[in-house]
Design a protein around this motif. Structure first.
Motif, mmCIF file in Angstrom:
data_model
loop_
_atom_site.group_PDB
_atom_site.id
_atom_site.type_symbol
_atom_site.label_atom_id
_atom_site.label_comp_id
_atom_site.label_asym_id
_atom_site.label_seq_id
_atom_site.Cartn_x
_atom_site.Cartn_y
_atom_site.Cartn_z
ATOM 1 N N ASP A 99 0.856 -1.184 0.000
ATOM 2 C CA ASP A 99 0.000 0.000 0.000
ATOM 3 C C ASP A 99 0.894 1.237 0.000
ATOM 4 O O ASP A 99 1.309 1.727 1.052
ATOM 5 C CB ASP A 99 -0.931 0.007 1.222
ATOM 6 N N GLY A 100 1.150 1.732 -1.189
ATOM 7 C CA GLY A 100 2.016 2.900 -1.321
ATOM 8 C C GLY A 100 1.381 4.188 -0.859
ATOM 9 O O GLY A 100 2.046 5.226 -0.817
ATOM 10 N N THR A 101 0.089 4.145 -0.480
ATOM 11 C CA THR A 101 -0.574 5.348 0.040
ATOM 12 C C THR A 101 -0.453 5.460 1.556
ATOM 13 O O THR A 101 -0.904 6.462 2.123
ATOM 14 C CB THR A 101 -2.067 5.359 -0.332
ATOM 15 N N HIS A 102 0.108 4.460 2.210
ATOM 16 C CA HIS A 102 0.297 4.568 3.662
ATOM 17 C C HIS A 102 1.158 5.802 3.945
ATOM 18 O O HIS A 102 2.171 6.025 3.266
ATOM 19 C CB HIS A 102 0.971 3.316 4.205
ATOM 20 N N PRO A 103 0.773 6.638 4.922
ATOM 21 C CA PRO A 103 1.513 7.885 5.160
ATOM 22 C C PRO A 103 2.987 7.681 5.475
ATOM 23 O O PRO A 103 3.791 8.603 5.290
ATOM 24 C CB PRO A 103 0.767 8.533 6.339
ATOM 25 N N ASP A 104 3.353 6.509 5.948
ATOM 26 C CA ASP A 104 4.754 6.253 6.257
ATOM 27 C C ASP A 104 5.539 5.764 5.045
ATOM 28 O O ASP A 104 6.761 5.560 5.144
ATOM 29 C CB ASP A 104 4.872 5.215 7.383
ATOM 30 N N LEU A 105 4.857 5.574 3.903
ATOM 31 C CA LEU A 105 5.513 5.046 2.708
ATOM 32 C C LEU A 105 5.343 5.919 1.470
ATOM 33 O O LEU A 105 5.989 5.664 0.451
ATOM 34 C CB LEU A 105 4.976 3.649 2.391
ATOM 35 N N THR A 106 4.501 6.933 1.535
ATOM 36 C CA THR A 106 4.235 7.740 0.350
ATOM 37 C C THR A 106 5.521 8.291 -0.253
ATOM 38 O O THR A 106 6.397 8.802 0.449
ATOM 39 C CB THR A 106 3.306 8.923 0.692
ATOM 40 N N GLY A 107 5.629 8.150 -1.571
ATOM 41 C CA GLY A 107 6.800 8.651 -2.285
ATOM 42 C C GLY A 107 7.936 7.659 -2.364
ATOM 43 O O GLY A 107 8.868 7.856 -3.160
ATOM 44 N N ASN A 134 -5.216 -0.107 6.003
ATOM 45 C CA ASN A 134 -6.041 1.050 6.347
ATOM 46 C C ASN A 134 -5.237 2.157 7.028
ATOM 47 O O ASN A 134 -5.746 2.866 7.894
ATOM 48 C CB ASN A 134 -7.204 0.624 7.250
ATOM 49 N N HIS A 135 -3.968 2.277 6.653
ATOM 50 C CA HIS A 135 -3.071 3.302 7.194
ATOM 51 C C HIS A 135 -2.892 3.137 8.704
ATOM 52 O O HIS A 135 -2.675 4.115 9.423
ATOM 53 C CB HIS A 135 -3.573 4.707 6.859
ATOM 54 N N GLN A 136 -2.980 1.918 9.176
ATOM 55 C CA GLN A 136 -2.811 1.641 10.596
ATOM 56 C C GLN A 136 -1.521 0.871 10.835
ATOM 57 O O GLN A 136 -0.609 0.922 10.012
ATOM 58 C CB GLN A 136 -4.054 0.903 11.114
ATOM 59 N N TYR A 137 -1.446 0.168 11.966
ATOM 60 C CA TYR A 137 -0.209 -0.475 12.378
ATOM 61 C C TYR A 137 -0.483 -1.852 12.948
ATOM 62 O O TYR A 137 -1.614 -2.184 13.311
ATOM 63 C CB TYR A 137 0.549 0.403 13.392
ATOM 64 N N GLN A 138 0.580 -2.651 13.036
ATOM 65 C CA GLN A 138 0.462 -3.992 13.588
ATOM 66 C C GLN A 138 1.789 -4.389 14.230
ATOM 67 O O GLN A 138 2.803 -3.720 14.048
ATOM 68 C CB GLN A 138 0.118 -4.987 12.481
ATOM 69 N N THR A 139 1.758 -5.458 14.996
ATOM 70 C CA THR A 139 2.997 -6.062 15.479
ATOM 71 C C THR A 139 3.060 -7.476 14.955
ATOM 72 O O THR A 139 2.040 -8.095 14.666
ATOM 73 C CB THR A 139 3.085 -6.088 17.015
ATOM 74 N N GLU A 140 4.262 -7.989 14.826
ATOM 75 C CA GLU A 140 4.437 -9.324 14.288
ATOM 76 C C GLU A 140 5.799 -9.872 14.659
ATOM 77 O O GLU A 140 6.686 -9.111 15.089
ATOM 78 C CB GLU A 140 4.288 -9.304 12.758
ATOM 79 N N SER A 141 5.940 -11.175 14.517
ATOM 80 C CA SER A 141 7.214 -11.834 14.731
ATOM 81 C C SER A 141 7.447 -12.833 13.616
ATOM 82 O O SER A 141 6.493 -13.457 13.131
ATOM 83 C CB SER A 141 7.234 -12.568 16.079
ATOM 84 N N HIS A 179 1.017 -8.149 4.370
ATOM 85 C CA HIS A 179 2.401 -8.577 4.592
ATOM 86 C C HIS A 179 3.426 -7.746 3.831
ATOM 87 O O HIS A 179 4.432 -7.307 4.390
ATOM 88 C CB HIS A 179 2.546 -10.059 4.234
ATOM 89 N N GLY A 180 3.174 -7.514 2.540
ATOM 90 C CA GLY A 180 4.128 -6.735 1.759
ATOM 91 C C GLY A 180 4.276 -5.310 2.246
ATOM 92 O O GLY A 180 5.382 -4.750 2.262
ATOM 93 N N THR A 181 3.173 -4.711 2.678
ATOM 94 C CA THR A 181 3.222 -3.344 3.225
ATOM 95 C C THR A 181 4.065 -3.316 4.492
ATOM 96 O O THR A 181 4.871 -2.394 4.695
ATOM 97 C CB THR A 181 1.798 -2.847 3.521
ATOM 98 N N ALA A 182 3.897 -4.318 5.344
ATOM 99 C CA ALA A 182 4.681 -4.383 6.576
ATOM 100 C C ALA A 182 6.165 -4.479 6.269
ATOM 101 O O ALA A 182 6.993 -3.773 6.863
ATOM 102 C CB ALA A 182 4.224 -5.571 7.414
ATOM 103 N N MET A 183 6.534 -5.354 5.331
ATOM 104 C CA MET A 183 7.948 -5.525 4.994
ATOM 105 C C MET A 183 8.522 -4.243 4.388
ATOM 106 O O MET A 183 9.630 -3.819 4.723
ATOM 107 C CB MET A 183 8.125 -6.687 4.012
ATOM 108 N N ALA A 219 1.330 -2.963 -8.412
ATOM 109 C CA ALA A 219 1.332 -3.646 -7.107
ATOM 110 C C ALA A 219 1.501 -2.688 -5.945
ATOM 111 O O ALA A 219 1.823 -3.114 -4.836
ATOM 112 C CB ALA A 219 2.447 -4.693 -7.078
ATOM 113 N N ASP A 220 1.260 -1.396 -6.169
ATOM 114 C CA ASP A 220 1.504 -0.399 -5.122
ATOM 115 C C ASP A 220 0.232 0.151 -4.514
ATOM 116 O O ASP A 220 0.255 1.186 -3.832
ATOM 117 C CB ASP A 220 2.333 0.748 -5.681
ATOM 118 N N ARG A 221 -0.896 -0.515 -4.730
ATOM 119 C CA ARG A 221 -2.174 -0.039 -4.172
ATOM 120 C C ARG A 221 -2.891 -1.174 -3.452
ATOM 121 O O ARG A 221 -4.106 -1.264 -3.476
ATOM 122 C CB ARG A 221 -3.061 0.531 -5.287
ATOM 123 N N GLU A 222 -2.130 -2.018 -2.801
ATOM 124 C CA GLU A 222 -2.698 -3.182 -2.122
ATOM 125 C C GLU A 222 -3.447 -2.775 -0.856
ATOM 126 O O GLU A 222 -2.882 -2.104 0.014
ATOM 127 C CB GLU A 222 -1.590 -4.174 -1.762
#
Length: 396
Positions: A56-64, A236-243, A87-91, A79-82
């Motif tokens: 998701d290339g529109t996430h505020p932490d990834l734009t540009g 949805n422009h939010q956050y998660q935790t993962e391991s 998973h790919g957005t997190a990575m 593939a930039d509007r997922e």
């Protein structure tokens, strides 16, 4: 082969209102001393291919920072509007997130915030469609042909195929650093592409530098990186935790991007050499035979990899060759023990992820034949005093 999405779910959510505290929970940045590291290199000018579920290339932490990319699933497209698979957005966020707000002080920051992400969509998590080994192989080749000097593969399969091995060899010939997760089974079962010759195979460690209990150790682990309780960008422009070794792979790819930016004339093997020469084992296993079966040469220390005076060394560095039709970079190197691959006509690939918690998004649980989507309430993360976690400083 039947496909499994490796996603054992557990909830550690981070809602949008807590975005300004997310950064303090990124313990890996503190451990790496990312602020000092960024002064040496931000990864600017380097493209990292994320072969995954799209971004998701529109996430505020990834734009540009996200290029259009390409989908290798039915229908193709960019593939930039997922917006369905996280998973790919997190990575991408762990690699090249830049945060947002005043001074970009809120949200997720990646280790290489100056790098660009080339998203290549080969998986769909959350339903019964999964990428094939052939699709991953096509994406790797595409990445190498479209300017990616680092290729992040936070995915794995218990089987390989000749087409996958050939694509990795081709990427090596093009000079790309290929990084893959060892797997999340906690066994010595080799996974692919991590076990293919020439791939930087990555294990996961926790905040203390101890290997994660579920990190595989049969995929010729070269190095380890933070892979436990990591905050990342979510849907949805939010956050998660993962391991999982997925996260660890992303951090190693980011470190490779930093090195690519500062040392553009080094080969992939020489980049890997810098990571290996500056890696560190915990005191509990220090002094043993290298590479250690769990840690490889140890957890990465990007600051030292950038700052230390390290001879370039052989073109192939610590990476085994990709014979039989090896590139000049691989010449003179033979595959090490355990480098054989099981050839199948085509195999299925599952995302290398362990424990996932999501903020207001569908949670994923692995079944023998599919994935269940669930939703859970969100809870703000606890306050953090200071940014230096307990345990070893990954810079020192």
């Amino acid at each position: 082969m039947a496909a499994l999405l490796c996603a054992v779910s557990s909830v550690h959510p981070a809602p949008p209102a807590a975005a300004d505290s997310i950064r303090d929970h990124q313990w890996a940045l503190s451990a790496f001393d990312a602020e000092a590291t960024e002064k040496l290199s931000s990864g600017r000018g380097v493209t990292v291919a994320v072969v995954d579920t799209g971004v998701d290339g529109t996430h505020p932490d990834l734009t540009g920072n996200v290029l259009p990319g390409k989908s290798f699933l039915a229908g193709g497209g960019r593939a930039d509007r997922e917006t369905d698979s996280v998973h790919g957005t997190a990575m991408a966020s762990l690699i090249a997130g830049h945060g947002h707000g005043p001074g970009n002080s809120a949200g997720i920051k990646g280790l290489a915030p100056g790098a660009k992400i080339l998203p290549l969509r080969v998986n769909v998590d959350g339903n019964l469609q999964f990428g094939s080994v052939k699709g991953v192989a096509e994406a790797i080749r595409y990445a190498a042909e479209h300017g990616a000097s680092v290729i992040n593969l936070s995915l794995a399969s218990p089987s390989s195929a000749r087409v996958l091995e050939e694509s990795v060899r081709y990427a090596r010939q093009k000079g790309a650093v290929v990084v893959a997760g060892a797997g999340n089974d906690g066994t010595d079962t080799p996974n692919y592409p991590a076990s293919l010759p020439g791939v930087v195979s990555v294990g996961a460690v926790d905040v203390s530098g101890k290997i994660w209990a579920k990190s595989n150790y049969g995929s010729n682990t070269l190095v380890a990186a933070p892979g436990v309780d990591n905050y990342s960008a979510g849907l949805n422009h939010q956050y998660q935790t993962e391991s999982g070794t997925s996260d660890a792979t992303a951090y190693v790819s980011a470190a490779a991007a930093l090195l690519r930016a500062k040392f553009p004339h080094l080969t992939a093997g020489q980049i890997a050499n810098r990571l290996v020469k500056t890696a560190k084992l915990p005191d509990s296993v220090a002094g043993g035979k290298l590479p250690d079966k769990h840690y490889g040469y140890g957890f990465i220390r990007p600051y030292r990899a950038l700052a230390e005076d390290i001879p370039a060394g052989a073109r192939n560095g610590p990476l085994p060759g990709s014979a039989p039709s090896a590139s000049p970079e691989d010449a003179g190197s033979a595959a090490g023990p355990g480098q054989e691959t099981t050839t199948v006509k085509d195999g299925s690939v599952f995302v290398v992820r362990g424990v996932v918690g999501a903020a207001g998004i569908g949670l994923l649980g692995a079944l023998a034949v599919g994935v269940i989507r669930r939703r859970r309430p969100v809870v703000p993360p606890p306050p953090v005093s200071g940014r230096q976690p307990p345990g070893p400083d990954f810079r020192q």
